[in-house]
Motif scaffolding. Structure first.
Motif, PDB file in Angstrom:
ATOM      1  N   GLU A 334      -0.708 -10.885   1.556  1.00  0.00           N
ATOM      2  CA  GLU A 334      -1.422 -10.047   2.511  1.00  0.00           C
ATOM      3  C   GLU A 334      -1.094  -8.571   2.299  1.00  0.00           C
ATOM      4  O   GLU A 334      -1.981  -7.706   2.336  1.00  0.00           O
ATOM      5  N   ALA A 335       0.198  -8.298   2.040  1.00  0.00           N
ATOM      6  CA  ALA A 335       0.597  -6.915   1.782  1.00  0.00           C
ATOM      7  C   ALA A 335      -0.052  -6.384   0.511  1.00  0.00           C
ATOM      8  O   ALA A 335      -0.492  -5.229   0.440  1.00  0.00           O
ATOM      9  N   ARG A 336      -0.114  -7.255  -0.526  1.00  0.00           N
ATOM     10  CA  ARG A 336      -0.762  -6.836  -1.770  1.00  0.00           C
ATOM     11  C   ARG A 336      -2.231  -6.540  -1.550  1.00  0.00           C
ATOM     12  O   ARG A 336      -2.759  -5.541  -2.043  1.00  0.00           O
ATOM     13  N   ASP A 337      -2.902  -7.423  -0.802  1.00  0.00           N
ATOM     14  CA  ASP A 337      -4.328  -7.216  -0.544  1.00  0.00           C
ATOM     15  C   ASP A 337      -4.569  -5.929   0.232  1.00  0.00           C
ATOM     16  O   ASP A 337      -5.535  -5.197  -0.048  1.00  0.00           O
ATOM     17  N   GLU A 341      -6.737  -2.832  -1.015  1.00  0.00           N
ATOM     18  CA  GLU A 341      -7.811  -2.278  -0.198  1.00  0.00           C
ATOM     19  C   GLU A 341      -7.619  -0.777   0.000  1.00  0.00           C
ATOM     20  O   GLU A 341      -8.576  -0.002  -0.028  1.00  0.00           O
ATOM     21  N   SER A 342      -6.348  -0.392   0.195  1.00  0.00           N
ATOM     22  CA  SER A 342      -6.064   1.031   0.369  1.00  0.00           C
ATOM     23  C   SER A 342      -6.395   1.809  -0.897  1.00  0.00           C
ATOM     24  O   SER A 342      -6.979   2.893  -0.843  1.00  0.00           O
ATOM     25  N   GLU A 343      -6.018   1.241  -2.064  1.00  0.00           N
ATOM     26  CA  GLU A 343      -6.317   1.900  -3.329  1.00  0.00           C
ATOM     27  C   GLU A 343      -7.823   1.998  -3.553  1.00  0.00           C
ATOM     28  O   GLU A 343      -8.329   3.017  -4.014  1.00  0.00           O
ATOM     29  N   LYS A 344      -8.537   0.906  -3.202  1.00  0.00           N
ATOM     30  CA  LYS A 344      -9.991   0.918  -3.353  1.00  0.00           C
ATOM     31  C   LYS A 344     -10.614   1.954  -2.424  1.00  0.00           C
ATOM     32  O   LYS A 344     -11.550   2.665  -2.813  1.00  0.00           O
ATOM     33  N   ALA A 345     -10.082   2.041  -1.205  1.00  0.00           N
ATOM     34  CA  ALA A 345     -10.613   3.023  -0.263  1.00  0.00           C
ATOM     35  C   ALA A 345     -10.388   4.444  -0.774  1.00  0.00           C
ATOM     36  O   ALA A 345     -11.262   5.311  -0.649  1.00  0.00           O
TER      37      ALA A 345
END
Length: 833
Positions: A334-337, A341-345
């Protein structure tokens, strides 16, 4: 009698000597309490596991009580101290495995004791590290215990063998002395003694085994062949919730196997009893679901081994509750996801901001270009030039940040294609010489060894690398010399490497900066009164581009003497390619075009319209893709410029809509307008039906080159000779834009679509002609995008015939496609060799 007396005396002497040996051996056996020694070794592991358990419980508690954990640590520390110092274990410590394990555990204790003896807040902060280290030390503790037990077991065996030999010799001596009955009596007595020792040893061994099993943190359950529980340890009681008295004699499946798996469990047991087939026994650890007494399910790790006993074969199951580990893994995932998501954002934010910044900047630079073409006085011309330089500098900074983001996101792809190094160096020297001359420096280039004109690499990245390196050299070199050198070498395996070196005689780089020079936002001079500007991103981008090409970059510098940057990139030598320039061949045209410009930004639309109209073209504008589609369907234009990012309907969807319909402009060239296009994005544009690409900020020269290129295009002209199977210009240009590898993949994709088309429509009927026309139209767009003109024209002819209902011509044309595609593939392969 004398002989008998001599025999008695000799036997008595032998018996005396043997008795002394027996006493010595027995004394050795009794010199240390073997059981206590082995118990201590076993208990060391147990106490370590107790400490680990308390550490895990403390790490999972919001308000942990460290007293139990510290007590277990002290007990384990004391136990390990005994093993390290007691003379009883002196010989054991010389054993390599035991000594290494003991040293490792001592290191763990010494590292952890500061936290254990420290304040609670520091201990709580260090709990995750202690738990992690304890988990890593667990197999070491097991190895320590097992190696010690093995050592003392072997030692006991050696002493027993020695004693057995002595007793045997004693028995022989007594046999010579006594009568057969006395000898038999003595032998029976000796056997009895051995049996008693074996019984005691077996009892002790059983006690030790039971102690180990009952103190194990893993559930240990022993069953017979029918699945009845024969033994059930304490951990099993804790994990599954059944008492030992209740579990004994019960069927294992009814106790711990979830109801949904019981049928499969019963079938497996029956299969094993009937045929002996074993799918889990002896196969290592497997992860399954277990059931507690309250009916709750939880994940377990299971390993089963079989053993033969006097009562028959039994199965020993080792089960471990892995709920905590599974939960930890889920939290980690979950932390990795969330991080992804943060990197994608972040990437999406930068891409959006890039478009938002580039759009008004494009309008600004375009307007300045138009302003240059008006009548200006000297002061106004200077102001406009300064604004244009500042705008383009800002555009370069935006491009640098996007390049870094693209690389860090793993999307910076190499666009491999043929590159003429000599031409590239001449262009760089020509464009940078004025800046060098402004600093009183000279800029030159040359070859080391034999010149190798054409290599395969990424032209844009190589150009960006050299421009950044040369630009840095010019900044820090005054009244000096800057040189570019090129060399292509070959190693023993035949691998070619291009070496590019940029040297200057400038101020040099301080030694303490050399290790950081390729980091982002690092400049050679960060002071407020520095003589040169820059963001410090240039060399960071150089390093990223070089690594994207599979190479490496190095720097050597001496303060006051100069600097040399060396770039080494793997490559291969390719044949010279022929390209038609914008000012010659079929691109040369002065014909005014009827152009549709689809652009949502008012300023960019105005700038592009003015540039095109100043070049003599007629321009119709559309504010979004939907309006552009309506205009294209109603009127036949000569060329369509299509912005990618627009409201209502974006450029890609608008292009697909135009190509899929039968409007007046469904077959005219469509040129994408975009601020920044990655290789995979360009490939997507081509597959959508676009024919070309021009990047923002727009310039009059770039627009003129595009209009000249497509001014003679006629989608209705299907006359091509066999020498024009592939458009050389389009083939080379697309390959350079998206790279050789992506270009080949695109070609193979069209090949697959064409093969499927021929297979599906060889025996078409009149009812299938509408669908056939759509399929031919789609593949024709892909073939045209990669430069396969002959195939594209044949498919357009098939589309036209299908729409008119001419089934006979459609069938003949489809049957001729395979041969034409074979010729096209041969032409394609010839251009790639």
């Amino acid at each position: 009698m004398l002989g008998l007396a001599f025999l008695v005396g000799l036997s008595t002497f032998a018996i005396s000597v043997l008795t002394i040996d027996v006493a010595r051996d027995i004394g050795q056996l009794n010199s240390a309490d073997s059981d206590n020694i082995q118990w201590s070794l076993t208990q060391a592991e147990v106490e370590f596991l107790e400490f680990e358990r308390d550490a895990i419980l403390a790490s999972q508690s919001d308000a942990p009580d460290f007293s139990s954990m510290r007590r277990e640590f002290d007990i384990f520390y004391s136990r390990l101290d005994t093993l390290s110092q007691s003379v009883i274990y002196a010989d054991l410590r010389r054993e390599a495995i035991f000594g290494t394990s003991l040293s490792t555990l001592r290191g763990f204790l010494d590292e952890t004791i500061t936290l254990i003896d420290g304040p609670d807040d520091k201990l709580q902060a260090g709990l995750p590290q202690i738990v992690k280290q304890a988990e890593e030390m667990r197999p070491v503790a097991r190895t320590l215990s097992n190696s010690g037990l093995t050592y003392f077991a072997n030692l006991s065996d050696q002493r027993r063998r020695s004693l057995l030999g002595t007793l045997s010799r004693l028995a022989v001596a007594i046999g010579l002395l006594t009568l057969a009955l006395v000898t038999l009596s003595l032998l029976l007595n000796a056997v009895n003694k051995r049996n008693r020792r074996n019984m005691i040893s077996a009892r002790n061994s059983q006690d030790r085994t039971e102690t180990i099993i009952n103190t194990s943190l893993d559930a240990v359950i022993v069953t017979d062949l029918s699945g009845k529980v024969l033994d059930y340890n304490n951990a099993a009681e804790t994990i599954f919730g059944y008492s030992r008295d209740y579990a004994l004699g019960k069927e294992l499946g009814e106790l711990i196997v979830p109801e949904k798996f019981r049928e499969a469990h019963s079938a497996g047991m029956e299969r094993m009893r009937r045929s002996g087939e074993r799918r889990v026994v002896g196969q290592g650890r497997v992860q399954l679901e277990g059931m507690r007494a309250d009916g709750s399910l939880f994940p377990v790790e299971l390993a089963i081994q079989s053993a033969s006993t006097a009562e028959g074969e039994v199965f020993v199951a080792f089960l471990r509750d892995i709920s905590a580990r599974i939960a930890a893994n889920e939290e980690l995932i979950e932390a990795r996801d969330k991080a992804l998501e943060s990197e994608k954002a972040k990437t999406n934010f930068l891409a959006t901001m890039s478009h938002e910044i580039r759009t008004p900047l494009n309008g600004l630079l375009g307007s300045l270009t138009l302003l240059h073409d008006t009548k200006l006085n000297a002061k106004q011309s200077t102001y406009v030039s300064n604004m244009e330089k500042s705008g383009r500098l800002l555009m370069n900074h935006i491009a640098d940040v996007l390049d870094i983001t693209t690389y860090d996101a793993g999307k910076l792809e190499a666009r491999l294609g043929p590159v003429n190094l000599s031409t590239l160096f001449e262009d760089i020297v020509s464009s940078q010489s004025s800046a060098a001359m402004a600093n009183g420096s000279t800029l030159e280039w040359g070859w080391v060894g034999n010149p190798v004109e054409w290599i395969e690499t990424d032209k844009r990245k190589i150009q960006h690398i050299l421009v950044n390196l040369v630009g840095n050299a010019i900044k820090f070199t005054h009244d000096g010399r800057i040189s570019i050198e090129a060399e292509v070498t070959e190693d023993a395996s035949g691998q070619k490497t291009a070496h590019l070196r940029v040297s200057d005689s400038g101020s040099g780089i301080a030694p303490d900066m050399l290790d950081h020079i390729f980091e982002d936002f690092v400049t050679g001079d960060a002071s407020y009164n520095r003589d040169v500007g820059g963001t410090g991103l240039g060399l960071g981008i150089v390093k990223r581009f070089v690594e994207a090409l599979g190479g490496k970059v190095q720097v050597e510098s001496t303060v006051g003497t100069g600097t040399q940057f060396s770039v080494s990139i793997p490559t291969r030598i390719v044949k010279r390619t022929k390209r038609t320039t914008a000012g010659e061949g079929k691109h040369q045209s002065s014909r005014a075009l009827d152009i549709l410009l689809v652009e949502d930004n008012e300023i960019n639309q105005f700038v592009a319209q003015e540039m095109l109209q100043n070049a003599g073209h007629q321009v119709t504008t559309a504010d979004n893709g939907e309006v552009g589609v309506e205009l294209a369907q109603a009127h036949r234009f000569d060329l369509i410029f299509m912005d990618i990012s627009m409201p209502v309907m974006d450029g890609r969807e608008a292009t697909r809509t135009i190509r899929a319909g039968n409007g007046a402009s469904h077959a005219v060239p469509i040129v994408a307008l975009t601020a920044n296009a990655l290789p995979h994005e360009l490939e997507a544009f081509l597959l959508d039906g676009m024919n070309d690409l021009v990047t923002k900020p727009l310039s009059a020269d770039a627009l003129a080159q595009i209009t000249n290129k497509w001014s003679t295009f006629d989608p209705m002209d299907t006359t091509h000779s066999s020498n024009h199977l592939i458009s050389d210009d389009h083939f080379t240009e697309i390959r350079e834009m998206i790279g050789t590898e992506q270009h080949e993949k695109l070609f193979q994709r069209v090949s697959g679509e064409l093969e499927d088309f021929v297979t599906a429509h060889t025996s078409s009927t009149a009812d299938a002609l509408p669908e056939l026309a759509k399929a031919a139209h789609k593949i024709a767009g892909g073939a045209a995008a990669i430069g396969a003109l002959e195939i594209a024209d044949r498919l357009r002819g098939i589309e036209t015939a299908a729409k008119s209902g001419d089934l006979s011509n459609v069938t003949d044309a489809i049957s001729a496609l395979p041969e034409a595609w074979t010729q096209t593939m041969s032409a394609f392969n010839a251009r790639n060799t």
